[in-house]
Write a protein that holds these residues in place. Sequence first.
Motif, mmCIF file in Angstrom:
data_model
loop_
_atom_site.group_PDB
_atom_site.id
_atom_site.type_symbol
_atom_site.label_atom_id
_atom_site.label_comp_id
_atom_site.label_asym_id
_atom_site.label_seq_id
_atom_site.Cartn_x
_atom_site.Cartn_y
_atom_site.Cartn_z
ATOM 1 N N ASP A 76 1.254 -1.457 0.184
ATOM 2 C CA ASP A 76 0.044 -0.023 0.217
ATOM 3 C C ASP A 76 0.421 0.379 0.173
ATOM 4 O O ASP A 76 0.988 1.953 -0.424
ATOM 5 N N LYS A 77 1.898 1.479 0.660
ATOM 6 C CA LYS A 77 2.391 1.913 1.261
ATOM 7 C C LYS A 77 3.137 2.251 -0.465
ATOM 8 O O LYS A 77 3.389 3.115 -0.761
ATOM 9 N N LEU A 78 4.430 1.378 -0.796
ATOM 10 C CA LEU A 78 4.416 1.617 -2.697
ATOM 11 C C LEU A 78 3.848 1.844 -3.183
ATOM 12 O O LEU A 78 4.077 3.233 -4.450
ATOM 13 N N LYS A 79 2.614 1.605 -3.572
ATOM 14 C CA LYS A 79 1.509 2.301 -4.049
ATOM 15 C C LYS A 79 1.821 4.010 -4.315
ATOM 16 O O LYS A 79 1.012 4.096 -5.569
ATOM 17 N N GLU A 80 1.473 4.189 -3.127
ATOM 18 C CA GLU A 80 1.148 5.007 -2.604
ATOM 19 C C GLU A 80 2.275 6.544 -2.663
ATOM 20 O O GLU A 80 2.362 7.109 -3.733
ATOM 21 N N ILE A 81 3.002 6.005 -2.447
ATOM 22 C CA ILE A 81 4.560 6.369 -3.432
ATOM 23 C C ILE A 81 4.628 6.285 -4.815
ATOM 24 O O ILE A 81 5.006 8.076 -5.225
ATOM 25 N N GLU A 82 4.223 5.035 -5.990
ATOM 26 C CA GLU A 82 3.789 5.214 -6.994
ATOM 27 C C GLU A 82 2.997 6.481 -7.001
ATOM 28 O O GLU A 82 3.101 7.028 -8.391
#
Length: 123
Positions: free
Chosen positions: A25-31
């Motif tokens: 989820d954090k990775l998607k948010e950063i993307e």
Amino acid sequence: MDKVIPDPAAREAAKLELLKAQADDKLKEIEVQLSAIIAEAQSNDPWTSRARPSFLYVVYTIILAALPMGLLAAYDPQVAANVALGFKEWLSAIPEEMWWLFGTGYLGYTGARTVEKKKLIGK
């Protein structure tokens, strides 16, 4: 989790899966955040692609102007004081309403971008 999953091995595996899901989820948010920044930078509209860097260049210039002003103050403090006073008076000449308009516009833009990013992340 200890009460829901009594088996220690299964509990640890569930915790690991939970951590992986949070990281994803954090990775998607950063993307999403990076894609918005990249889209702005690649925009064909010069106002969109240059607005943030231009504002930062103005701020950098003002900060870097402090170096020669420091040297000028060492050489001739009265001239440096006069330059600083002139700069202060120049900024004071801008009507207060303009500062409010700028602040409102800047905060409005920031707020709108935040809402836009949250909508993208929620998809």
